[in-house]
Each structure stands twice: as structure tokens, then as C-alpha cells.
Write an enzyme that holds these catalytic residues in place. Sequence first.
Site, PDB file in Angstrom:
ATOM      1  N   GLY A 149     -14.111  11.454   2.839  1.00  0.00           N
ATOM      2  CA  GLY A 149     -14.294  10.024   2.550  1.00  0.00           C
ATOM      3  C   GLY A 149     -15.725   9.624   2.830  1.00  0.00           C
ATOM      4  O   GLY A 149     -16.100   9.374   3.982  1.00  0.00           O
ATOM      5  N   SER A 158     -13.106   0.792  15.159  1.00  0.00           N
ATOM      6  CA  SER A 158     -13.599  -0.569  14.938  1.00  0.00           C
ATOM      7  C   SER A 158     -15.091  -0.659  15.204  1.00  0.00           C
ATOM      8  O   SER A 158     -15.626   0.064  16.033  1.00  0.00           O
ATOM      9  CB  SER A 158     -12.880  -1.558  15.853  1.00  0.00           C
ATOM     10  OG  SER A 158     -13.451  -2.842  15.687  1.00  0.00           O
ATOM     11  N   LYS A 162      -4.982  -0.934  17.219  1.00  0.00           N
ATOM     12  CA  LYS A 162      -6.049  -1.382  16.313  1.00  0.00           C
ATOM     13  C   LYS A 162      -5.594  -2.628  15.542  1.00  0.00           C
ATOM     14  O   LYS A 162      -6.376  -3.559  15.306  1.00  0.00           O
ATOM     15  CB  LYS A 162      -6.424  -0.246  15.344  1.00  0.00           C
ATOM     16  CG  LYS A 162      -7.384  -0.656  14.222  1.00  0.00           C
ATOM     17  CD  LYS A 162      -8.739  -1.073  14.767  1.00  0.00           C
ATOM     18  CE  LYS A 162      -9.874  -1.278  13.809  1.00  0.00           C
ATOM     19  NZ  LYS A 162      -9.773  -1.713  12.490  1.00  0.00           N
ATOM     20  N   HIS A 192      -5.880  -5.497  17.790  1.00  0.00           N
ATOM     21  CA  HIS A 192      -7.319  -5.802  17.869  1.00  0.00           C
ATOM     22  C   HIS A 192      -7.738  -6.686  16.697  1.00  0.00           C
ATOM     23  O   HIS A 192      -8.404  -7.701  16.859  1.00  0.00           O
ATOM     24  CB  HIS A 192      -8.127  -4.492  17.877  1.00  0.00           C
ATOM     25  CG  HIS A 192      -9.580  -4.668  17.534  1.00  0.00           C
ATOM     26  ND1 HIS A 192     -10.017  -4.868  16.236  1.00  0.00           N
ATOM     27  CD2 HIS A 192     -10.685  -4.717  18.309  1.00  0.00           C
ATOM     28  CE1 HIS A 192     -11.326  -5.025  16.243  1.00  0.00           C
ATOM     29  NE2 HIS A 192     -11.754  -4.927  17.484  1.00  0.00           N
ATOM     30  N   ASN A 193      -7.327  -6.287  15.499  1.00  0.00           N
ATOM     31  CA  ASN A 193      -7.722  -7.069  14.317  1.00  0.00           C
ATOM     32  C   ASN A 193      -7.101  -8.464  14.336  1.00  0.00           C
ATOM     33  O   ASN A 193      -7.742  -9.434  13.940  1.00  0.00           O
ATOM     34  CB  ASN A 193      -7.318  -6.339  13.035  1.00  0.00           C
ATOM     35  CG  ASN A 193      -8.245  -5.176  12.728  1.00  0.00           C
ATOM     36  OD1 ASN A 193      -8.841  -4.604  13.632  1.00  0.00           O
ATOM     37  ND2 ASN A 193      -8.386  -4.829  11.470  1.00  0.00           N
ATOM     38  N   GLU A 225      -9.042 -10.490  16.620  1.00  0.00           N
ATOM     39  CA  GLU A 225     -10.303 -10.819  15.930  1.00  0.00           C
ATOM     40  C   GLU A 225     -10.096 -12.051  15.027  1.00  0.00           C
ATOM     41  O   GLU A 225     -10.911 -12.973  15.025  1.00  0.00           O
ATOM     42  CB  GLU A 225     -10.714  -9.592  15.118  1.00  0.00           C
ATOM     43  CG  GLU A 225     -11.946  -9.727  14.277  1.00  0.00           C
ATOM     44  CD  GLU A 225     -12.158  -8.448  13.432  1.00  0.00           C
ATOM     45  OE1 GLU A 225     -12.104  -7.334  13.974  1.00  0.00           O
ATOM     46  OE2 GLU A 225     -12.360  -8.590  12.211  1.00  0.00           O
ATOM     47  N   ARG A 236      23.588 -25.301  17.891  1.00  0.00           N
ATOM     48  CA  ARG A 236      24.101 -24.049  17.331  1.00  0.00           C
ATOM     49  C   ARG A 236      25.600 -23.924  17.607  1.00  0.00           C
ATOM     50  O   ARG A 236      26.371 -23.467  16.779  1.00  0.00           O
ATOM     51  CB  ARG A 236      23.362 -22.852  17.942  1.00  0.00           C
ATOM     52  CG  ARG A 236      21.878 -22.799  17.594  1.00  0.00           C
ATOM     53  CD  ARG A 236      21.237 -21.527  18.109  1.00  0.00           C
ATOM     54  NE  ARG A 236      21.655 -20.390  17.330  1.00  0.00           N
ATOM     55  CZ  ARG A 236      22.063 -19.235  17.838  1.00  0.00           C
ATOM     56  NH1 ARG A 236      22.118 -19.077  19.131  1.00  0.00           N
ATOM     57  NH2 ARG A 236      22.421 -18.253  17.042  1.00  0.00           N
TER      58      ARG A 236
HETATM   59  P1  NBP Z   1     -12.990   2.370   1.454  1.00  0.00           P
HETATM   60  O1  NBP Z   1     -11.833   1.746   2.131  1.00  0.00           O
HETATM   61  O2  NBP Z   1     -13.743   1.618   0.450  1.00  0.00           O
HETATM   62  O3  NBP Z   1     -12.495   3.755   0.796  1.00  0.00           O
HETATM   63  C1  NBP Z   1     -13.380   4.564   0.081  1.00  0.00           C
HETATM   64  C2  NBP Z   1     -12.951   6.006   0.163  1.00  0.00           C
HETATM   65  O4  NBP Z   1     -11.581   6.141  -0.243  1.00  0.00           O
HETATM   66  C3  NBP Z   1     -13.771   6.850  -0.801  1.00  0.00           C
HETATM   67  O5  NBP Z   1     -13.958   8.105  -0.205  1.00  0.00           O
HETATM   68  C4  NBP Z   1     -12.860   6.931  -2.011  1.00  0.00           C
HETATM   69  O6  NBP Z   1     -13.100   8.056  -2.807  1.00  0.00           O
HETATM   70  C5  NBP Z   1     -11.531   7.054  -1.330  1.00  0.00           C
HETATM   71  N1  NBP Z   1     -10.403   6.763  -2.214  1.00  0.00           N
HETATM   72  C6  NBP Z   1     -10.055   5.626  -2.862  1.00  0.00           C
HETATM   73 BR1  NBP Z   1     -11.005   4.069  -2.792  1.00  0.00          BR
HETATM   74  N2  NBP Z   1      -8.955   5.736  -3.594  1.00  0.00           N
HETATM   75  C7  NBP Z   1      -8.579   7.004  -3.421  1.00  0.00           C
HETATM   76  C8  NBP Z   1      -7.500   7.737  -3.931  1.00  0.00           C
HETATM   77  N3  NBP Z   1      -6.568   7.184  -4.719  1.00  0.00           N
HETATM   78  N4  NBP Z   1      -7.378   9.018  -3.547  1.00  0.00           N
HETATM   79  C9  NBP Z   1      -8.292   9.579  -2.748  1.00  0.00           C
HETATM   80  N5  NBP Z   1      -9.355   8.929  -2.228  1.00  0.00           N
HETATM   81  C10 NBP Z   1      -9.488   7.649  -2.560  1.00  0.00           C
HETATM   82  O7  NBP Z   1     -14.029   2.960   2.534  1.00  0.00           O
HETATM   83  P2  NBP Z   1     -14.527   2.387   3.938  1.00  0.00           P
HETATM   84  O8  NBP Z   1     -14.882   0.937   3.858  1.00  0.00           O
HETATM   85  O9  NBP Z   1     -15.539   3.372   4.403  1.00  0.00           O
HETATM   86  O10 NBP Z   1     -13.240   2.502   4.865  1.00  0.00           O
HETATM   87  C11 NBP Z   1     -12.577   3.726   5.123  1.00  0.00           C
HETATM   88  C12 NBP Z   1     -11.352   3.415   5.970  1.00  0.00           C
HETATM   89  O11 NBP Z   1     -11.790   2.845   7.211  1.00  0.00           O
HETATM   90  C13 NBP Z   1     -10.418   2.388   5.329  1.00  0.00           C
HETATM   91  O12 NBP Z   1      -9.097   2.661   5.703  1.00  0.00           O
HETATM   92  C14 NBP Z   1     -10.851   1.089   5.960  1.00  0.00           C
HETATM   93  O13 NBP Z   1      -9.828   0.112   5.970  1.00  0.00           O
HETATM   94  C15 NBP Z   1     -11.216   1.552   7.361  1.00  0.00           C
HETATM   95  N6  NBP Z   1     -12.180   0.702   8.068  1.00  0.00           N
HETATM   96  C16 NBP Z   1     -13.206   0.112   7.400  1.00  0.00           C
HETATM   97  C17 NBP Z   1     -14.119  -0.677   8.087  1.00  0.00           C
HETATM   98  C18 NBP Z   1     -15.279  -1.329   7.386  1.00  0.00           C
HETATM   99  O14 NBP Z   1     -15.981  -2.117   8.037  1.00  0.00           O
HETATM  100  N7  NBP Z   1     -15.533  -1.018   6.137  1.00  0.00           N
HETATM  101  C19 NBP Z   1     -13.987  -0.829   9.477  1.00  0.00           C
HETATM  102  C20 NBP Z   1     -12.956  -0.171  10.131  1.00  0.00           C
HETATM  103  C21 NBP Z   1     -12.051   0.594   9.422  1.00  0.00           C
HETATM  104  P3  NBP Z   1     -14.002   7.903  -4.144  1.00  0.00           P
HETATM  105  O15 NBP Z   1     -15.408   7.875  -3.668  1.00  0.00           O
HETATM  106  O16 NBP Z   1     -13.680   9.126  -4.901  1.00  0.00           O
HETATM  107  O17 NBP Z   1     -13.585   6.642  -4.830  1.00  0.00           O
END
Ligand code: NBP
Length: 485
Positions: A11, A130, A185, A188-189, A192, A448
Site C-alpha cells: 500500500g 494514528s 483506535k 480514539h477517533n 477526536e 412501561r
Molecule cells: P487509501 O486509504 O487512500 O488507500 C490507498 C491504497 O489502497 C493504495 O495502495 C491502493 O492501491 C489500495 N487499494 C484501493 Br484504494 N483499492 C484497492 C483494492 N480494491 N484492492 C487492493 N488495493 C486497493 O490510503 P491511505 O490514506 O494511505 O490509508 C491507508 C489506510 O490507513 C486506510 O485504511 C486508512 O483509513 C488508514 N489511515 C489513514 C490515515 C490518513 O491520514 N490518511 C490515518 C490513519 C489511518 P492502488 O494504488 O493500486 O489504487
Amino acid sequence: MNEVSDIGVIGLAVMGENLILNMESKGFHVSAYNRSVDKVEHFVNGRAKGKNIYGAKSIEDLVSSLKSPRKVMLMVKAGKPVDDFIDLLIPHLNKGDIIIDGGNSHFPDTERRVKYVESKGLYFIGTGVSGGEEGALLGPSIMPGGSKEAWPAVKPIFQGIAAKVADGTPCCDWVGTGGAGHFVKMVHNGIEYGDMQLINEIYHIMKNVLGMSAGEMHEVFKEWNEGELDSYLIEITRDILAYKEADGTPIIDRILDTAGQKGTGKWTGTVALELGVPLTLITESVFARCLSALKDERVAASKVLTAGPTPAFDGDKKAFIDHLRDALYAAKVISYAQGYQMMKAAAKEYNWELSYGNIALMWRGGCIIRSRFLGNIKEAFDKNPDLANLLLDPYFAEKIQACQNGLRQVTSTAIQNGIPVPCLNAAISFYDGYRTERLPANLLQAQRDYFGAHTYERTDQPRGQFFHTNWTGRGGDTASTTYDV
Ligand code: NBP
């Protein structure tokens, strides 16, 4: 590529890339992979260039690049992509290897995945991460749960990359079995969401009742951030209020008043209802976002429902700002007290042994709700791990009693001035409800029993004995067999 990497990460979006760079900076060798493989090339030739990061060309390539026991961390979109990758990985892994899900998965999914992956002879860790982009790169708060046998192999990496508090303790420790990590987590959210909405309500009162400018509010938040309210969210609010566009206008005045959400706050509220926990403040914060999203309807309603007060303030402004500070502090304590009540209820329901002090420590740095005040929560649970409610800890009991008047003054002033304060209101109502020896539920239970023969207990008889009254003379003596408290 043969067995050189300490961990593989799948990812390469914002979280995955930054976590990999963080791991590498702490001396770990990392393999990177992504569904769209062109992003692997882009990463290894860009931000990862010259670093101990291997760009895997396939799942097989990724797995064969890892030292045993192999650790593969998924940082992909929560939901089906996680299940898809688990199924792609399983045929290539050996007994004792570990799959980690670091995305925002819902904890029942993690419960299910732990069982499924363990049934294949492997281990599964579901972990909350987080801190957003910056946290991932410089030190997030990490909340791991799942197969405990896998923790010793993962611990050095996770604790190595996690945020550290002043004495060097990492903001990462084992949370518990099954979906415990993702549950914590989720809470936590939720917290938040509550913290953010509380700050928003205070801002609304400052702006519309006290008539303060963004610059004046900035100064107040700056001062508050140097005291007990010191926290990341107060800090960014201070900075947001000071941010001006090229023409000198505060940007905050031009941002549309509709809030988005990704669903973790909603999960927290839904689970609270399922567990029967009065998580009123966080739940109201979710509804506040829903109400904000009805922008067009609100604009129309503002032209129809014109009856209501015009905000005005003729009291002591400085004294009222102190009330606002106390109100925010008191409401925050109540929100955390509710969040901890929910974790206690879940621990009972799911047989988790949660360490409440450690959870506060994990949130102390790296994450969005980080604050000075979490240090006091850790102390409260360290002193008494069986504390029934945070409000009953001597430190917080004294604090909340000192601040409750501010919360009361602010909430009533807001209502008198027509300013919506769902979370402040939830806080004072919970405080008064929780400390009320005799609530009006006697009448409720009578109602009730009147319409459904649901029975009631009596104040002049021991608990556990149930009575039914033939209220109208028309009913019989038959009572309902279920009495759900
Ligand atoms: P995203 O939540 O935007 O996910 C992007 C990744 O998921 C890419 O590697 C993408 O691959 C892959 N992906 C998708 Br979209 N659909 C897919 C599918 N059907 N099959 C396989 N892979 C798939 O990325 P992120 O914002 O880095 O977050 C990653 C995780 O961490 C999520 O669960 C998110 O909720 C969590 N999170 C995010 C944050 C934040 O601030 N962003 C904070 C804390 C936790 P591709 O490149 O091939 O499309």
C-alpha cells in the site's frame, strides 16, 4: 531477492509510504509493494531512492524478500482490499508468519480476520495507526491487537517507529486479543470527533455571542495551549485562526460550514448503542457533522424559522472567556470518561484485558488527540486500574467540580443566545445525570409497567424482586417475563 527485509509493506499511498520511510530511518530494511505496481517503481526511484527499501514486483517477490518469520503489513483502503490481500498472501506464507493490517478497519472485521488467518497456521495483527501523514513519517501512535504470539516479532519495529513521550516511552504497546487494537483506535477517533466539535462550539460562542475576531480568538487559544488544555487540536485551532489569505482576510471566514466524515465516529456511536453505554458526547458530535452537511436545508430554514434570540453579551467578557476555558476542560473530561466507560464495557463483552493507563500513554503522543491531559488519565488508571469511572478519580473529581460551573454558565448562555451546543449540553447533562442519586426512571418504569406489564423494582424491597400493578383495573395480574434493565 532473498530474505533481507525485516518487514514488507503493501500500500503505497500517503500512510504506507511514510511508514516505510519511518521504518527505514530507524534502521529497518523494508520491502514495498502496491496493487498498481507502477507506484512501486515511482516510490523506489523517488522518495525511497538510495535507502534500504526494496521495491517488490509481485506478491511472490515481496514474500521471498522477507526474513522469517515474515511480517507483511497492509496499509490499504479498509474493507474488501484487506480481505483480498490476505487471500493473495496466505498461499505464499509459512506457519508462524504474520499479516498486519494497519488501516482503519472496523474491529468486528479484525475479530473475524484473526480467526481466519490463525486457522491457516499464521498470525494476524490488526493495529490502529494514528497521526496522519506527519505521524506516519515522524512517529505515530500505534495500537496493536490480535494474535498475541506475533507481538514479540513485531514489537521492536512498532515501538521503534512510534512517537515517544518525554521520558522516551513509545506510544505503542500491546492492546489485546482479537479486534482490541482496532477497537481502541475506533474510540480514539470518536474522542477526536468529540474534541473537535467541543472546540467548534466554543469558537461559535466566541464569534457570535462575544463578537470576537479570528485574531482575538487566536490569542485566547494560544494562551490556552500553554495551560491544562495544551493539545494538538488546540494548537492547530490557534494556527488556523491566525491564517490569512493574500488579501488579509482570515481564511476561516471563507471556509464553507459543512463537515465531512469517514465513518469511524459513526462506528463509535453505533457500538456504544449496541453495548448500552451512554456515549452521549461523541454521538452528538457525529450528529453535529450530519446537521452541518444539510447546508441547503439550513439556509432555507434560516428564512422560515426566524423566531429566536439575537446573540448579545453585556457581561464581563474576560470572566466569560475563563468560563469557556473551564467548560471546554470539563466537557473534555466527561467525553474521555464516557470513552473509557465504553472500553470497559467492550473489554467485558469481548474478554479483552485492556490496560487503560497504557491506552492513555499510547494517545499521549503521535496522534490527533495527543494532549497534556492524557498524562493525568494515565496516572488515574495507574493508581487504580479498576477505576469505575474517570470522574471518580480524586484528581478528576476535584477538577470537574471546579470547572462544572463554567460548563453550566457557558451552556445556558449559549442556549439563551440561540447558539447550538450539542456536545457541551451533552457534557453537562451527563455530569448532572451521573451524580443524581434518584433519576426520574421510576416514572419511566411505571409507564412501561402500565402499558406492557414490564414490572418494576421497589425502593422499599430488596433489588431483584419484581412487581406489577394492575394500573387500570382492566388488566390481569400477568406480568411480562422479560425485565431488561
Ligand atoms: P487509501 O486509504 O487512500 O488507500 C490507498 C491504497 O489502497 C493504495 O495502495 C491502493 O492501491 C489500495 N487499494 C484501493 Br484504494 N483499492 C484497492 C483494492 N480494491 N484492492 C487492493 N488495493 C486497493 O490510503 P491511505 O490514506 O494511505 O490509508 C491507508 C489506510 O490507513 C486506510 O485504511 C486508512 O483509513 C488508514 N489511515 C489513514 C490515515 C490518513 O491520514 N490518511 C490515518 C490513519 C489511518 P492502488 O494504488 O493500486 O489504487
